[in-house]
Each structure stands twice: as C-alpha cells, then as structure tokens.
Design a protein around this motif. Sequence first.
Motif, PDB file in Angstrom:
ATOM      1  N   TRP A 118      -3.167   2.354  12.946  1.00 20.14           N
ATOM      2  CA  TRP A 118      -3.989   1.268  12.411  1.00 20.14           C
ATOM      3  C   TRP A 118      -3.270   0.649  11.224  1.00 20.14           C
ATOM      4  O   TRP A 118      -2.435   1.281  10.571  1.00 20.14           O
ATOM      5  CB  TRP A 118      -5.386   1.762  12.023  1.00 20.14           C
ATOM      6  N   HIS A 119      -3.596  -0.618  10.951  1.00 23.12           N
ATOM      7  CA  HIS A 119      -2.920  -1.332   9.870  1.00 23.12           C
ATOM      8  C   HIS A 119      -3.531  -0.966   8.531  1.00 23.12           C
ATOM      9  O   HIS A 119      -4.709  -0.636   8.424  1.00 23.12           O
ATOM     10  CB  HIS A 119      -3.012  -2.846  10.099  1.00 23.12           C
ATOM     11  N   ALA A 120      -2.696  -1.055   7.486  1.00 23.61           N
ATOM     12  CA  ALA A 120      -3.129  -0.660   6.148  1.00 23.61           C
ATOM     13  C   ALA A 120      -4.353  -1.433   5.673  1.00 23.61           C
ATOM     14  O   ALA A 120      -5.193  -0.900   4.941  1.00 23.61           O
ATOM     15  CB  ALA A 120      -1.973  -0.842   5.154  1.00 23.61           C
ATOM     16  N   LYS A 121      -4.476  -2.671   6.089  1.00 20.81           N
ATOM     17  CA  LYS A 121      -5.595  -3.476   5.585  1.00 20.81           C
ATOM     18  C   LYS A 121      -6.941  -2.977   6.107  1.00 20.81           C
ATOM     19  O   LYS A 121      -7.994  -3.310   5.547  1.00 20.81           O
ATOM     20  CB  LYS A 121      -5.402  -4.950   5.936  1.00 20.81           C
ATOM     21  N   LEU A 122      -6.937  -2.182   7.186  1.00 20.96           N
ATOM     22  CA  LEU A 122      -8.175  -1.621   7.721  1.00 20.96           C
ATOM     23  C   LEU A 122      -8.379  -0.166   7.333  1.00 20.96           C
ATOM     24  O   LEU A 122      -9.342   0.468   7.777  1.00 20.96           O
ATOM     25  CB  LEU A 122      -8.186  -1.735   9.252  1.00 20.96           C
ATOM     26  N   HIS A 123      -7.486   0.345   6.499  1.00 27.11           N
ATOM     27  CA  HIS A 123      -7.514   1.774   6.193  1.00 27.11           C
ATOM     28  C   HIS A 123      -8.840   2.193   5.563  1.00 27.11           C
ATOM     29  O   HIS A 123      -9.353   3.271   5.837  1.00 27.11           O
ATOM     30  CB  HIS A 123      -6.352   2.120   5.256  1.00 27.11           C
ATOM     31  N   ARG A 124      -9.415   1.342   4.728  1.00 28.09           N
ATOM     32  CA  ARG A 124     -10.659   1.676   4.038  1.00 28.09           C
ATOM     33  C   ARG A 124     -11.881   0.966   4.626  1.00 28.09           C
ATOM     34  O   ARG A 124     -12.963   1.032   4.051  1.00 28.09           O
ATOM     35  CB  ARG A 124     -10.517   1.354   2.544  1.00 28.09           C
ATOM     36  N   ASP A 125     -11.700   0.286   5.727  1.00 27.63           N
ATOM     37  CA  ASP A 125     -12.822  -0.379   6.372  1.00 27.63           C
ATOM     38  C   ASP A 125     -13.757   0.674   6.957  1.00 27.63           C
ATOM     39  O   ASP A 125     -13.333   1.512   7.775  1.00 27.63           O
ATOM     40  CB  ASP A 125     -12.300  -1.297   7.488  1.00 27.63           C
ATOM     41  N   PRO A 126     -15.042   0.685   6.571  1.00 32.83           N
ATOM     42  CA  PRO A 126     -15.958   1.744   7.022  1.00 32.83           C
ATOM     43  C   PRO A 126     -16.082   1.841   8.547  1.00 32.83           C
ATOM     44  O   PRO A 126     -16.156   2.944   9.094  1.00 32.83           O
ATOM     45  CB  PRO A 126     -17.295   1.356   6.376  1.00 32.83           C
ATOM     46  N   ALA A 127     -16.126   0.709   9.227  1.00 34.90           N
ATOM     47  CA  ALA A 127     -16.242   0.736  10.688  1.00 34.90           C
ATOM     48  C   ALA A 127     -14.990   1.330  11.318  1.00 34.90           C
ATOM     49  O   ALA A 127     -15.067   2.143  12.253  1.00 34.90           O
ATOM     50  CB  ALA A 127     -16.487  -0.677  11.221  1.00 34.90           C
ATOM     51  N   ASN A 128     -13.834   0.924  10.802  1.00 34.61           N
ATOM     52  CA  ASN A 128     -12.573   1.470  11.300  1.00 34.61           C
ATOM     53  C   ASN A 128     -12.498   2.970  11.038  1.00 34.61           C
ATOM     54  O   ASN A 128     -12.067   3.745  11.902  1.00 34.61           O
ATOM     55  CB  ASN A 128     -11.413   0.729  10.633  1.00 34.61           C
TER      56      ASN A 128
END
Length: 301
Positions: free
Chosen positions: A278-288
């Motif tokens: 997964w890409h770094a920009k989604l690392h902290r996305d709760p759904a991801n």
Amino acid sequence: MDLNKVDLNLLLVFNQLVIERRVSRVAESLGISQPAVSNALNRLRKLLNDDLFLRTSHGMEPTPRALQLAEPIAYAIDTIKSALSQESVFEPATSTRSFTIAATDIGEIYFLPPLLNRLAEMAPGVTLSTIRHNPANLKDDMESGRADFAIGLLPQLQGSFFRQRLFRQRFVCVFRNQHPLAKRKIVSKEDFYSAKHAVVVLHGTGHGEIDKLIDGKGAERRIQLSVPHFVAMGHILQETDLIATLPERLAKRLEGPFKLTCVPHPVKLPDHSIDLFWHAKLHRDPANQWLRRLLFELFTV
C-alpha cells in the motif's frame, strides 16, 4: 505563486524537517523512504529558489527563508488535520466504501472468495474491484489512489510503498490424474524436461524469475502453449497431457475440481514472498488500516 503548482505533500516534508532536522527521522515519521524525502526537498528548493535546509554536523539547519515559512506552514497543516479529524473513524458495519486491489487472476482465485465471505459478515456495504498488475502503470495507480492495495510478488514497488508479507509461496509441478507421469511417485528432471509444457507468461511480477531458473543452465522446456494468465490452466491441464509449473496454493485450489495431480518440483526453485503493498499516503487511513488487518488475519501464515 500559483498554488496549483504546489504539491501539498512537499509541505508535510518541509514541516517535519523543521521538527526533526534529520532526513532519516523525517522518513520514519512520514512512512516514506529517505530518497523520497531528499527528492521532496530538492523540489521545494527549486520551487522556492532557496536552499531551505543546509546539512551540518548538528543535522539539517533551516535557512532564514525556511524559518520565515515554518510557522505559517505548520499552522496550515494543523488546520487541515483538524478539519479532517472528523472523518478519522471507519465503521465497517455501516460503511459503503469501495476498495480496489491490484492483483493477478491467481490472486483473484485465491484471495477473493474468503475475503468476500468475511466482508459479507463484517461489512456488507463494502465493495471490491480489481485491476491487473501493469508494470507501466502500477506505481501510478497506487500513487493516484486508483488502487488501494497490490498483492503479489512485485519487486518494482519500492520507495514510498509499505509492504507486509502474507506467506511464502512454493512452486509445484502439475498435470492431470491420467497423465503418464501420474503413475510415478517422483518426477525426475529428465521426465520434466521431456514432457510438453504449458506456461504462464506474466509480465510485471516476479514469476519471470522462476522461468529463468527453470530454463537456465542449458536445460529448456518443450513449451507447447504460452498464455498470459492462470485462469484457464485448470481446463487446459485437465484435457491434455501438458504439464505446468504453478504456485502451490493455486495448484491446491485446482487439484480437486479439475482432477489434477501436484508433485514436488524436480527443479530446485526458491520460495517467493507474496506481499501486500500500500502507498504511504494511505498508511494511516482508518479504512485502509481496517482492511489490511482483515487481510493479515485471513492470509498471513
């Protein structure tokens, strides 16, 4: 300055450099690579026509221009974080989020049935779609958000990508139950190279390295059929005397429905890591994060 020319991710790097003063710490804090941090700093330097940070024995020291920008940029980032914090909770039971996974057809066969069954129990409104691994576009698909995840053997995903191993993959030799080789407990190298083969040519993944090992050192298969995917391999092997080299987990899924036999591969082949990316920009996305945990729970061995 035209804000359309400013990548806001650069400002995140700038703000963290003001705080940390070291490229390695910034990379760790933001979940990206050190080269990605250096690249962002170089872009900012060109954009603002200033060195911004100078390397010293005490770390990266900000220039007067950087100090002038530090407070307003920090304030802007905090304002954005505050505005977005209301969206930081993911509720799977009521969510209608759609996720896109970059996978091969083998990934669809192996991963999707158990994942869909679990989603039906935990998140009935969540939907999935898949796209193919395209070596020319995969990084762009991940960076742009067209794909939330990628699964497989994907050595090209480096830099600003996170990865988590799901399992180690072995390769086996597969043929129909009525194949002449099915009478033997062990398939020798001579048997293997004398047989006619069906092969999957899969661009953009690490499976090509396996083909190089099999056909290296002067030995080559008698390839009668080449296809660009795995999905038809069960039907092909069931109706012919071709043999194939397949990932073990796929072979086990095909073995019963298509009346196939799987045996240890006569060529010494390395195990390969099947990873979730997964890409770094989604690392902290709760759904991801939620779907990552679910994938780890279902498939990590």
